[in-house]
Design an enzyme around this catalytic site. Sequence first.
Site, PDB file in Angstrom:
ATOM      1  N   ASP A  93       0.862  -1.177   0.000  1.00 37.35           N
ATOM      2  CA  ASP A  93       0.000   0.000   0.000  1.00 37.35           C
ATOM      3  C   ASP A  93       0.902   1.231   0.000  1.00 37.35           C
ATOM      4  O   ASP A  93       2.120   1.122   0.102  1.00 37.35           O
ATOM      5  CB  ASP A  93      -0.953  -0.026   1.192  1.00 37.35           C
ATOM      6  CG  ASP A  93      -0.218   0.100   2.518  1.00 37.35           C
ATOM      7  OD1 ASP A  93       1.025   0.178   2.521  1.00 37.35           O
ATOM      8  OD2 ASP A  93      -0.887   0.115   3.558  1.00 37.35           O
ATOM      9  N   SER A  94       0.291   2.402  -0.104  1.00 41.87           N
ATOM     10  CA  SER A  94       1.099   3.618  -0.267  1.00 41.87           C
ATOM     11  C   SER A  94       1.559   4.194   1.059  1.00 41.87           C
ATOM     12  O   SER A  94       2.371   5.100   1.097  1.00 41.87           O
ATOM     13  CB  SER A  94       0.272   4.676  -0.987  1.00 41.87           C
ATOM     14  OG  SER A  94      -0.769   5.123  -0.137  1.00 41.87           O
ATOM     15  N   GLY A  95       1.030   3.681   2.158  1.00 41.36           N
ATOM     16  CA  GLY A  95       1.343   4.251   3.467  1.00 41.36           C
ATOM     17  C   GLY A  95       0.361   5.329   3.878  1.00 41.36           C
ATOM     18  O   GLY A  95       0.291   5.691   5.042  1.00 41.36           O
ATOM     19  N   GLY A  96      -0.397   5.827   2.914  1.00 40.15           N
ATOM     20  CA  GLY A  96      -1.336   6.911   3.201  1.00 40.15           C
ATOM     21  C   GLY A  96      -2.334   6.543   4.279  1.00 40.15           C
ATOM     22  O   GLY A  96      -2.537   7.286   5.237  1.00 40.15           O
ATOM     23  N   PHE A  97      -2.931   5.356   4.166  1.00 47.32           N
ATOM     24  CA  PHE A  97      -3.982   4.963   5.105  1.00 47.32           C
ATOM     25  C   PHE A  97      -3.454   4.945   6.545  1.00 47.32           C
ATOM     26  O   PHE A  97      -4.097   5.454   7.455  1.00 47.32           O
ATOM     27  CB  PHE A  97      -4.546   3.600   4.712  1.00 47.32           C
ATOM     28  CG  PHE A  97      -5.700   3.171   5.566  1.00 47.32           C
ATOM     29  CD1 PHE A  97      -6.966   3.709   5.365  1.00 47.32           C
ATOM     30  CD2 PHE A  97      -5.527   2.247   6.586  1.00 47.32           C
ATOM     31  CE1 PHE A  97      -8.034   3.328   6.168  1.00 47.32           C
ATOM     32  CE2 PHE A  97      -6.592   1.862   7.392  1.00 47.32           C
ATOM     33  CZ  PHE A  97      -7.841   2.405   7.179  1.00 47.32           C
ATOM     34  N   ASP A 147      -2.453   8.291  -1.735  1.00 46.97           N
ATOM     35  CA  ASP A 147      -3.780   8.924  -1.749  1.00 46.97           C
ATOM     36  C   ASP A 147      -4.160   9.356  -0.350  1.00 46.97           C
ATOM     37  O   ASP A 147      -3.489   9.014   0.619  1.00 46.97           O
ATOM     38  CB  ASP A 147      -4.835   7.939  -2.274  1.00 46.97           C
ATOM     39  CG  ASP A 147      -5.027   6.743  -1.341  1.00 46.97           C
ATOM     40  OD1 ASP A 147      -4.060   6.361  -0.655  1.00 46.97           O
ATOM     41  OD2 ASP A 147      -6.128   6.184  -1.302  1.00 46.97           O
ATOM     42  N   GLN A 224     -11.022   7.533  -5.070  1.00 43.21           N
ATOM     43  CA  GLN A 224     -11.620   8.021  -3.821  1.00 43.21           C
ATOM     44  C   GLN A 224     -12.865   8.836  -4.174  1.00 43.21           C
ATOM     45  O   GLN A 224     -13.365   8.724  -5.276  1.00 43.21           O
ATOM     46  CB  GLN A 224     -10.588   8.852  -3.035  1.00 43.21           C
ATOM     47  CG  GLN A 224      -9.404   8.034  -2.506  1.00 43.21           C
ATOM     48  CD  GLN A 224      -9.745   7.184  -1.281  1.00 43.21           C
ATOM     49  OE1 GLN A 224     -10.848   7.246  -0.718  1.00 43.21           O
ATOM     50  NE2 GLN A 224      -8.793   6.344  -0.866  1.00 43.21           N
ATOM     51  N   GLY A 251     -11.188   3.869   0.288  1.00 43.34           N
ATOM     52  CA  GLY A 251     -12.106   4.659   1.104  1.00 43.34           C
ATOM     53  C   GLY A 251     -13.421   3.958   1.389  1.00 43.34           C
ATOM     54  O   GLY A 251     -14.428   4.595   1.678  1.00 43.34           O
ATOM     55  N   ASP A 301      -8.410  -7.369  -0.210  1.00 43.20           N
ATOM     56  CA  ASP A 301      -7.561  -7.679   0.944  1.00 43.20           C
ATOM     57  C   ASP A 301      -8.312  -7.259   2.187  1.00 43.20           C
ATOM     58  O   ASP A 301      -9.145  -6.364   2.133  1.00 43.20           O
ATOM     59  CB  ASP A 301      -6.250  -6.884   0.893  1.00 43.20           C
ATOM     60  CG  ASP A 301      -6.458  -5.446   1.337  1.00 43.20           C
ATOM     61  OD1 ASP A 301      -6.985  -4.654   0.537  1.00 43.20           O
ATOM     62  OD2 ASP A 301      -6.141  -5.115   2.492  1.00 43.20           O
ATOM     63  N   CYS A 339     -14.349 -28.027   6.263  1.00 48.97           N
ATOM     64  CA  CYS A 339     -13.074 -27.418   5.829  1.00 48.97           C
ATOM     65  C   CYS A 339     -11.972 -28.474   5.761  1.00 48.97           C
ATOM     66  O   CYS A 339     -11.875 -29.335   6.631  1.00 48.97           O
ATOM     67  CB  CYS A 339     -12.700 -26.307   6.806  1.00 48.97           C
ATOM     68  SG  CYS A 339     -11.129 -25.496   6.435  1.00 48.97           S
ATOM     69  N   CYS A 341      -8.711 -27.696   5.664  1.00 51.30           N
ATOM     70  CA  CYS A 341      -7.426 -27.059   5.992  1.00 51.30           C
ATOM     71  C   CYS A 341      -6.658 -27.916   6.997  1.00 51.30           C
ATOM     72  O   CYS A 341      -7.236 -28.773   7.668  1.00 51.30           O
ATOM     73  CB  CYS A 341      -7.647 -25.634   6.501  1.00 51.30           C
ATOM     74  SG  CYS A 341      -7.929 -25.495   8.274  1.00 51.30           S
ATOM     75  N   CYS A 344      -8.256 -27.956  10.539  1.00 51.12           N
ATOM     76  CA  CYS A 344      -9.499 -28.730  10.689  1.00 51.12           C
ATOM     77  C   CYS A 344      -9.267 -30.228  10.530  1.00 51.12           C
ATOM     78  O   CYS A 344     -10.010 -31.036  11.080  1.00 51.12           O
ATOM     79  CB  CYS A 344     -10.548 -28.228   9.703  1.00 51.12           C
ATOM     80  SG  CYS A 344     -11.110 -26.565  10.109  1.00 51.12           S
ATOM     81  N   HIS A 370      -6.764 -21.378   9.822  1.00 43.79           N
ATOM     82  CA  HIS A 370      -8.114 -21.801   9.409  1.00 43.79           C
ATOM     83  C   HIS A 370      -8.865 -20.644   8.730  1.00 43.79           C
ATOM     84  O   HIS A 370      -9.451 -20.834   7.659  1.00 43.79           O
ATOM     85  CB  HIS A 370      -8.964 -22.338  10.564  1.00 43.79           C
ATOM     86  CG  HIS A 370     -10.408 -22.372  10.169  1.00 43.79           C
ATOM     87  ND1 HIS A 370     -10.909 -23.320   9.310  1.00 43.79           N
ATOM     88  CD2 HIS A 370     -11.417 -21.474  10.390  1.00 43.79           C
ATOM     89  CE1 HIS A 370     -12.180 -23.038   9.059  1.00 43.79           C
ATOM     90  NE2 HIS A 370     -12.513 -21.912   9.694  1.00 43.79           N
TER      91      HIS A 370
HETATM   92 ZN   LIG Z   1     -10.192 -25.166   8.528  1.00 41.31          ZN
END
Ligand SMILES: [Zn+2]
Length: 394
Positions: A93-97, A147, A224, A251, A301, A339, A341, A344, A370
């Site tokens: 990310d740009s660091g802005g947030f 941004d 934005q 945003g 994300d 699941c 994974c 699980c 998980h």
């Molecule tokens: Zn799982």
Amino acid sequence: MVSLQFQILAESPAGGRRGRLILPHQTVETPVFMPVGTQGTVKAVPQDALESLGAEIILGNTYHLYLRPGHEPIRRMGGLHKFMSWPRALLTDSGGFQVFSLSSLRKVTDDGVQFRSHLDGSSHFFTPEHSIDIQIALGADIVMAFDECTEYPADRARAEKSLRLTMAWAQRSRDHFRAHQHEVPWRNQIEQDQASHERGVPHPSSAWVGSHEAHTQSLFGIVQGGMHRDLRRQCAERLVEMDFDGYAIGGLSVGEPRDLTLEIISEVLPLLPKDKPRYVMGVGYPDEIEQYARLGVDMMDCVLPTRAARHALLFTSEGRLNIKNKQFAEDQSPPDPACQCPVCRRYSRAYLRHLVQANEPLSATLNSIHNLAYYLEIMQRVRKSLEPNPAPAN
Ligand SMILES: [Zn+2]
């Protein structure tokens, strides 16, 4: 220099896209969910576990890595991929947030943002050029324009002012990126690997290169405009003119009601070029990421699966489980029976509850693995459903 390539393999009537994003370190199947690796680590989850779960791209946070350990040491060590031993794709990310959400004593001017570190109170100044320089030093496959994330609620005057800044900074981010993108720390490595590959010589570092078709970093612009549809439209049109490699919608998920999030996404998506990847930043709950992917969002994300995991909240096919609850004390069933994974398949709800009760660090690791598996599995299911149906067997 070749930046990313994006192929759309199939499209649904609702606009969902099954695609393939070819980046220097990895070919990423889309729509994709990207786990967040704030400080060069997806909290509590080792890199080999992320690989086994099928994570193809993860995030790094520019603000955090700039403050500690610093982008210059990371550059000298070959970039973030090498530093954190993550051979697949990275996005920063740009660091802005974070500048706007974590630091104190911010002073925003047209030039950039003056702020104090949340770690030691030291004073720093971020400009779009500086953010891009840091992201080039870190060497992520995808870099984000600097941004200002407009807060919610923001009245029209405030959203307009913020948007003017974001659009001016987008232009400066783009210009600076184009002038300096050749400085990425792994560029020579990629070219050497490619030359060896063409000569048919296996190169010792070829494990670091997922694809030979993308040679350099890509830059995304961020739409934005707060919750004002016409401002969003204006921003999207202006960014498209600037011609980025991909486009993000930022945003959102800043406290607004969910139907408004959906409304803004639906408004902006048709304004973005069809042949470029579209990324909605910072969303969301499991049903949201599925819904947005089906509308044509290619990348998302969110810290939710890992953050919730550290608070003993599991996302499962049976709904959300607070694994701390007493009802699980002797429950020997897997966290999520549906699941597959590694958590699980191996551990019981009773054991996961015990780890939380005993405040054991393994709790965060297992719960996070998980939850990430659950999120990645949703995207896998969506990708599959977007693929054209095979001809029925006779
Ligand atoms: Zn799982």
